[in-house]
Write a protein that holds these residues in place. Structure first.
Motif, PDB file in Angstrom:
ATOM      1  N   LEU A  15       0.832  -1.218   0.000  1.00 54.88           N
ATOM      2  CA  LEU A  15       0.000   0.000   0.000  1.00 54.88           C
ATOM      3  C   LEU A  15       0.853   1.249   0.000  1.00 54.88           C
ATOM      4  O   LEU A  15       1.758   1.373   0.832  1.00 54.88           O
ATOM      5  CB  LEU A  15      -0.827   0.142   1.281  1.00 54.88           C
ATOM      6  N   TYR A  16       0.502   2.139  -0.865  1.00 58.08           N
ATOM      7  CA  TYR A  16       1.104   3.470  -0.830  1.00 58.08           C
ATOM      8  C   TYR A  16      -0.029   4.483  -0.992  1.00 58.08           C
ATOM      9  O   TYR A  16      -0.650   4.556  -2.052  1.00 58.08           O
ATOM     10  CB  TYR A  16       2.149   3.616  -1.949  1.00 58.08           C
ATOM     11  N   GLY A  77       8.878   1.858  -3.211  1.00 59.54           N
ATOM     12  CA  GLY A  77       8.402   1.294  -4.474  1.00 59.54           C
ATOM     13  C   GLY A  77       7.776  -0.084  -4.297  1.00 59.54           C
ATOM     14  O   GLY A  77       8.045  -0.789  -3.323  1.00 59.54           O
ATOM     15  N   ALA A  81       8.271  -3.336  -1.644  1.00 54.20           N
ATOM     16  CA  ALA A  81       7.198  -3.797  -0.751  1.00 54.20           C
ATOM     17  C   ALA A  81       6.992  -5.304  -0.916  1.00 54.20           C
ATOM     18  O   ALA A  81       6.835  -6.041   0.068  1.00 54.20           O
ATOM     19  CB  ALA A  81       5.909  -3.031  -1.041  1.00 54.20           C
ATOM     20  N   ALA A  99      -3.782  -3.211  -3.271  1.00 53.13           N
ATOM     21  CA  ALA A  99      -4.681  -2.640  -2.270  1.00 53.13           C
ATOM     22  C   ALA A  99      -5.933  -2.014  -2.879  1.00 53.13           C
ATOM     23  O   ALA A  99      -6.916  -1.781  -2.181  1.00 53.13           O
ATOM     24  CB  ALA A  99      -3.930  -1.582  -1.472  1.00 53.13           C
ATOM     25  N   ASP A 100      -5.920  -1.750  -4.183  1.00 57.02           N
ATOM     26  CA  ASP A 100      -7.116  -1.150  -4.798  1.00 57.02           C
ATOM     27  C   ASP A 100      -8.158  -2.204  -5.157  1.00 57.02           C
ATOM     28  O   ASP A 100      -9.221  -1.869  -5.674  1.00 57.02           O
ATOM     29  CB  ASP A 100      -6.732  -0.325  -6.034  1.00 57.02           C
ATOM     30  N   GLN A 102      -8.447  -4.278  -7.524  1.00 53.98           N
ATOM     31  CA  GLN A 102      -8.881  -4.422  -8.923  1.00 53.98           C
ATOM     32  C   GLN A 102      -9.038  -5.893  -9.288  1.00 53.98           C
ATOM     33  O   GLN A 102      -9.689  -6.225 -10.276  1.00 53.98           O
ATOM     34  CB  GLN A 102      -7.901  -3.720  -9.864  1.00 53.98           C
ATOM     35  N   ARG A 203     -10.451   0.596 -10.713  1.00 57.25           N
ATOM     36  CA  ARG A 203     -10.083   1.148  -9.413  1.00 57.25           C
ATOM     37  C   ARG A 203     -11.233   2.068  -9.004  1.00 57.25           C
ATOM     38  O   ARG A 203     -11.597   2.976  -9.751  1.00 57.25           O
ATOM     39  CB  ARG A 203      -8.777   1.930  -9.563  1.00 57.25           C
ATOM     40  N   VAL A 207      -5.836   6.774  -6.464  1.00 58.26           N
ATOM     41  CA  VAL A 207      -5.324   6.984  -7.829  1.00 58.26           C
ATOM     42  C   VAL A 207      -4.184   6.026  -8.136  1.00 58.26           C
ATOM     43  O   VAL A 207      -3.515   5.535  -7.223  1.00 58.26           O
ATOM     44  CB  VAL A 207      -4.812   8.435  -8.026  1.00 58.26           C
ATOM     45  N   LYS A 209      -0.527   4.819  -9.125  1.00 59.94           N
ATOM     46  CA  LYS A 209       0.738   5.384  -8.669  1.00 59.94           C
ATOM     47  C   LYS A 209       1.796   5.379  -9.775  1.00 59.94           C
ATOM     48  O   LYS A 209       2.928   5.796  -9.554  1.00 59.94           O
ATOM     49  CB  LYS A 209       1.277   4.580  -7.470  1.00 59.94           C
TER      50      LYS A 209
HETATM   51  N1  UDP Z   1       2.253   0.745  -4.489  1.00 58.89           N
HETATM   52  C1  UDP Z   1       3.251   0.678  -3.522  1.00 58.89           C
HETATM   53  N2  UDP Z   1       4.330   1.513  -3.639  1.00 58.89           N
HETATM   54  C2  UDP Z   1       4.471   2.385  -4.666  1.00 58.89           C
HETATM   55  C3  UDP Z   1       3.467   2.403  -5.670  1.00 58.89           C
HETATM   56  C4  UDP Z   1       2.379   1.564  -5.551  1.00 58.89           C
HETATM   57  O1  UDP Z   1       3.158  -0.101  -2.580  1.00 58.89           O
HETATM   58  O2  UDP Z   1       5.462   3.123  -4.689  1.00 58.89           O
HETATM   59  C5  UDP Z   1       1.075  -0.149  -4.373  1.00 58.89           C
HETATM   60  C6  UDP Z   1      -0.273   0.541  -4.513  1.00 58.89           C
HETATM   61  O3  UDP Z   1      -0.723   1.090  -3.283  1.00 58.89           O
HETATM   62  C7  UDP Z   1      -1.134  -0.606  -5.013  1.00 58.89           C
HETATM   63  C8  UDP Z   1      -0.170  -1.393  -5.877  1.00 58.89           C
HETATM   64  O4  UDP Z   1       1.134  -1.032  -5.467  1.00 58.89           O
HETATM   65  O5  UDP Z   1      -1.576  -1.432  -3.942  1.00 58.89           O
HETATM   66  C9  UDP Z   1      -0.347  -1.134  -7.372  1.00 58.89           C
HETATM   67  O6  UDP Z   1      -0.400   0.268  -7.617  1.00 58.89           O
HETATM   68  P1  UDP Z   1      -1.459   0.909  -8.597  1.00 58.89           P
HETATM   69  O7  UDP Z   1      -2.830   0.354  -8.356  1.00 58.89           O
HETATM   70  O8  UDP Z   1      -1.309   2.392  -8.486  1.00 58.89           O
HETATM   71  O9  UDP Z   1      -0.923   0.402 -10.020  1.00 58.89           O
HETATM   72  P2  UDP Z   1      -1.751   0.208 -11.362  1.00 58.89           P
HETATM   73  O10 UDP Z   1      -2.886  -0.746 -11.067  1.00 58.89           O
HETATM   74  O11 UDP Z   1      -2.251   1.561 -11.748  1.00 58.89           O
HETATM   75  O12 UDP Z   1      -0.742  -0.362 -12.305  1.00 58.89           O
END
Ligand code: UDP
Ligand code: MG
Length: 255
Positions: A15-16, A77, A81, A99-100, A102, A203, A207, A209
């Motif tokens: 989570l970020y 990053g 994590a 964490a979102d 999806q 999502r 937002v 990241k």
């Molecule tokens: N996340 C993280 N550190 C970061 C960037 C993202 O732990 O520096 C986590 C974020 O909270 C989420 C997951 O990585 O749980 C994926 O991020 P995101 O949903 O923004 O990516 P996307 O689905 O847009 O590729």
């Protein structure tokens, strides 16, 4: 030993700045734990959030028996994590979900049975609920990565994966490597992964990241790094020893 050793599966949730997703996470993950095919716990990894995510995590961990967290001092990053999650996991299996939400934690139960025969099972988002631009980036990146790594993976970005923990702990981890798990697995002698279709939703809060820069440009460079790693990766098999069999290898003199 930490408390994940009491379980068969540790689900890592990075989570970020996801404070708006905390209550959805509590509901979805606690519901899943009640009937998961393996005895499972959740390991949240707070990646240096600057919003209320850490306070929210402490709150839900205090009232859910099988919820644990680790929290970074600063943002490192997604790959960091996940590495921390792999490092801490002491259950036989480890899983990963964003964490979102999806992807749906209920579908861990579709992936887990494959770990009997495979070292890793990864989702493929069949009907992807992201913008057309993001889907285009992802299609392009996936085909370039497949060509460069020969990993044959359809959708390495899918945030629903399960691993044998021993295999995950072997991954050489660097920033950006969360996009290369099938390729990293194939570095290991005889390792195999299975792809399984899963659902995907938009999502709903918070937002994304990642920008086009870190999604496309850094993974372009990482493909070259992977090819270097594959050439130089160290694999060895012990043929004889008198030190014992702690790593599961039977020595020739004991066999
Ligand atoms: N996340 C993280 N550190 C970061 C960037 C993202 O732990 O520096 C986590 C974020 O909270 C989420 C997951 O990585 O749980 C994926 O991020 P995101 O949903 O923004 O990516 P996307 O689905 O847009 O590729
Ligand atoms: Mg996402």
């Amino acid at each position: 030993m930490n408390r994940t050793a009491d379980y068969e599966l540790t689900v890592i949730v990075p989570l970020y700045n996801e404070e708006d997703n905390i209550s959805n996470l509590e509901n979805a993950l606690s519901a899943y734990l009640q009937h998961s095919v393996c005895r499972a716990c959740i390991l949240f990894v707070n990646d240096g959030s600057t919003d209320g995510s850490l306070a929210g995590l402490k709150d839900i961990c205090s009232r859910n028996r099988d919820f644990y967290y680790i929290s970074f001092a600063r943002n490192c990053g997604l790959s960091a994590a996940l590495k921390a999650g792999f490092d801490y996991a002491e259950s036989g299996y480890v899983g990963y979900i964003d964490a979102d939400l999806q992807t749906d934690p209920e579908e861990f139960d579709i992936l887990l049975p494959y770990l009997k025969d495979y070292d890793m099972a990864v989702g493929i988002r069949v009907k992807r609920n992201d913008t057309a631009f993001k889907r285009f980036q992802s299609r392009f990146a996936n085909s370039f990565r497949r060509m460069m790594t020969g990993d044959g993976a359809t959708d390495t970005g899918c945030p629903l994966k399960v691993f044998r923990t021993a295999a995950a702990k072997e991954f050489p981890m660097f920033k950006g490597m969360h996009r290369f798990f099938p390729a990293l697995l194939l570095l290991q002698d005889g390792a195999r992964y299975k792809e399984v279709p899963v659902h995907h939703r938009p999502r709903v809060t918070g937002v994304s990241k990642f920008s086009i820069w870190n999604r496309m440009m850094s993974s372009f460079a990482d493909c070259f790094a992977y090819r270097w790693m594959r050439k130089r990766y160290i694999r060895y098999r012990v043929a004889d020893s008198n030190v014992g069999t702690g790593d599961g290898t039977t020595s020739a003199s004991e066999a």
